[in-house]
Design an enzyme around this catalytic site. Structure first.
Site, PDB file in Angstrom:
ATOM      1  N   GLY A 108      15.364 -38.014   1.180  1.00  7.35           N
ATOM      2  CA  GLY A 108      15.189 -39.167   0.312  1.00  7.35           C
ATOM      3  C   GLY A 108      13.785 -39.733   0.384  1.00  7.35           C
ATOM      4  N   PRO A 109      13.543 -40.832  -0.331  1.00  2.94           N
ATOM      5  CA  PRO A 109      12.199 -41.407  -0.415  1.00  2.94           C
ATOM      6  C   PRO A 109      11.566 -41.723   0.934  1.00  2.94           C
ATOM      7  CG  PRO A 109      13.623 -42.395  -2.062  1.00  2.94           C
ATOM      8  CD  PRO A 109      14.505 -41.532  -1.214  1.00  2.94           C
ATOM      9  N   LEU A 154      10.381 -38.441   2.620  1.00  2.00           N
ATOM     10  CA  LEU A 154       9.232 -37.933   1.868  1.00  2.00           C
ATOM     11  C   LEU A 154       7.986 -38.754   2.160  1.00  2.00           C
ATOM     12  CD1 LEU A 154      11.112 -37.429  -1.514  1.00  2.00           C
ATOM     13  CD2 LEU A 154      10.222 -35.587  -0.078  1.00  2.00           C
ATOM     14  N   ASP A 196      25.394 -37.622   0.412  1.00  2.00           N
ATOM     15  CA  ASP A 196      25.691 -36.478  -0.457  1.00  2.00           C
ATOM     16  C   ASP A 196      26.497 -35.362   0.203  1.00  2.00           C
ATOM     17  OD1 ASP A 196      24.131 -37.818  -2.319  1.00  2.00           O
ATOM     18  OD2 ASP A 196      22.321 -36.676  -1.840  1.00  2.00           O
ATOM     19  N   CYS A 237      -0.247   0.566   7.868  1.00  2.00           N
ATOM     20  CA  CYS A 237      -0.656   1.022   6.539  1.00  2.00           C
ATOM     21  C   CYS A 237      -1.983   1.771   6.588  1.00  2.00           C
ATOM     22  CB  CYS A 237      -0.762  -0.164   5.586  1.00  2.00           C
ATOM     23  SG  CYS A 237       0.841  -0.880   5.146  1.00  2.00           S
ATOM     24  N   LEU A 246      22.926 -27.300   1.613  1.00  2.00           N
ATOM     25  CA  LEU A 246      21.524 -26.912   1.838  1.00  2.00           C
ATOM     26  C   LEU A 246      21.329 -25.411   2.037  1.00  2.00           C
ATOM     27  CD1 LEU A 246      20.310 -29.787   4.223  1.00  2.00           C
ATOM     28  CD2 LEU A 246      20.159 -29.665   1.731  1.00  2.00           C
ATOM     29  N   GLU A 272       0.823  -1.210   0.000  1.00  2.00           N
ATOM     30  CA  GLU A 272       0.000   0.000   0.000  1.00  2.00           C
ATOM     31  C   GLU A 272       0.857   1.260   0.000  1.00  2.00           C
ATOM     32  OE1 GLU A 272      -2.043  -3.106   2.697  1.00  2.00           O
ATOM     33  OE2 GLU A 272      -0.026  -2.561   2.029  1.00  2.00           O
ATOM     34  N   TRP A 288      23.650 -35.764  -9.865  1.00  2.00           N
ATOM     35  CA  TRP A 288      22.379 -35.136 -10.201  1.00  2.00           C
ATOM     36  C   TRP A 288      21.530 -35.996 -11.121  1.00  2.00           C
ATOM     37  CZ3 TRP A 288      22.232 -31.468  -6.841  1.00  2.00           C
ATOM     38  CH2 TRP A 288      23.370 -30.732  -6.529  1.00  2.00           C
TER      39      TRP A 288
END
Length: 369
Positions: A292-293, A296, A194, A78, A198, A46, A164
């Site tokens: 990793g899987p 997840l 790895d 605002c 990050l 605004e 990758w």
């Protein structure tokens, strides 16, 4: 209002934990001012729009994607500036349901004699700031699951010298996700395999907290994460048993500059819900899960994911592929559907993203600091 929403979207990745907000000022059927919230701690949309129209907003109409703030936060209220500018009308897409707003600004504007209308393009406005609305409603972060995979569902190469799966354009795009979030989470197996850093690249002033699910405290003392912990925050999430049993390891991690946070275990796994509650208390409104899987899958099995982003590379890795995504997701007991799906191509890679739709789930709600 649609123009204001497009302007607001420019702030995504720069304004968090605030919401992305846009504003357009119209007078005599002409646009005289535009603005958006550009970065956290800077002027809100605004104020930028009022400055853009060179103080000619008297008797104009202001279109704002979220209820203006009426409290002193990182910037002044605002509402004070809007009232001083004397517009005839203010059109707001969505109320800000956070405790310091929730209609208070609208009431102040109306008391000042300004015509206020609410609800134009509300659905689009709430979708744009879904993570913000969730955090206000639940005090928990918005969870984004991100991974890259081959066509046959492999997330890595057996030959670890090939780092990758996705191409450089996909990786560059994925780095933009890191800019949005307050925390990045991986599992200890990702760290061991790895040794990731990050961080957001190129470096920015605000780096996400780097979080490792490490129930048995196996993180190497020479890992990149611990070597850089005094520059960019690192949280190691251990089981309570490991925390109590390996006090010497905890002390060494602390000496490196990282924090060890212990949580209860459930069937041998660290309790994710306890961690999410703690991250919410630390004002982390968005969490990117890059593990990793197994990591997840654990977020999906617990029905904790809000958004999924998958980079698919046009390769069939077969026996050269490792980290089987479908095998880990076999634990899911229900179908997971994505809404608001977006598909984008990066050279030959394809990114598929969308918001998770759980069976019998309730919509979440959100607001601005």
């Amino acid at each position: 209002m649609l123009m204001a929403l497009k302007l607001a979207a420019r702030g995504i990745g720069c304004v968090e934990p605030n919401p992305a907000v846009g504003c357009v000022i119209v007078k005599l059927e002409q646009i005289i001012g535009k603005g958006w919230h550009r970065k956290f701690g800077a002027n809100h949309a605004e104020i930028n729009a009022l400055e853009d129209c060179k103080k000619l907003a008297a008797e104009a109409t202001m279109y704002i994607t979220l209820e203006p703030c009426c409290h002193q936060g990182q910037t002044p209220p605002c509402t004070d500036a809007i009232i001083a500018a004397r517009p005839a009308r203010v059109v707001i897409a969505s109320i800000d349901p956070s405790p310091h707003a929730n209609g208070k600004s609208i009431e102040l504007l109306r008391r000042a004699g300004i015509d206020v209308q609410v609800g134009l393009c509300e659905e689009q406005a709430r979708l744009l700031n879904a993570p913000f609305f969730k955090y206000v409603a639940t005090t928990r972060p918005w969870i984004i699951l991100k991974w890259a995979q081959s066509i046959d569902g492999k997330a890595a190469y057996v030959d670890t010298s090939q780092k990758w799966i996705s191409n450089e354009f996909s990786r560059s795009d994925a780095n933009k996700l890191r800019r949005r979030v307050g925390g990045i989470l991986v599992g200890i197996n990702t760290v061991l395999a790895d040794d990731p850093l990050l961080t957001v690249r190129p470096r920015t002033r605000r780096q996400p907290v780097r979080i490792v699910m490490d129930g048995l405290l196996r993180i190497p003392m020479g890992s990149k994460l611990l070597r850089t912990a005094k520059k960019v925050p690192v949280m190691i999430v251990s089981s309570k048993e490991a925390f109590e049993t390996h006090s010497d390891t905890v002390a060494r991690i602390n000496e490196k500059g990282a924090e060890v946070f212990s949580v209860p275990t459930n069937y041998g796994r660290c309790e994710i819900n306890t961690l999410l509650d703690e991250l919410g208390r630390r004002n982390i409104t968005q969490l990117l899960v890059e593990g990793g899987p197994k990591i997840l899958a654990s977020f999906l099995v617990e029905r904790l994911a809000d958004e999924i982003c998958v980079y698919i590379t046009p390769k069939l890795l077969g026996a050269e592929g490792a980290a089987d995504i479908p095998e880990s997701l076999a634990e899911l007991a229900e179908v997971v559907t994505l809404n608001n799906v977006n598909i984008k191509q990066f050279d030959n890679d394809v990114r598929l993203s969308g918001m998770v739709k759980w069976q019998s789930s309730e919509p979440s709600g959100l607001g601005r600091q």
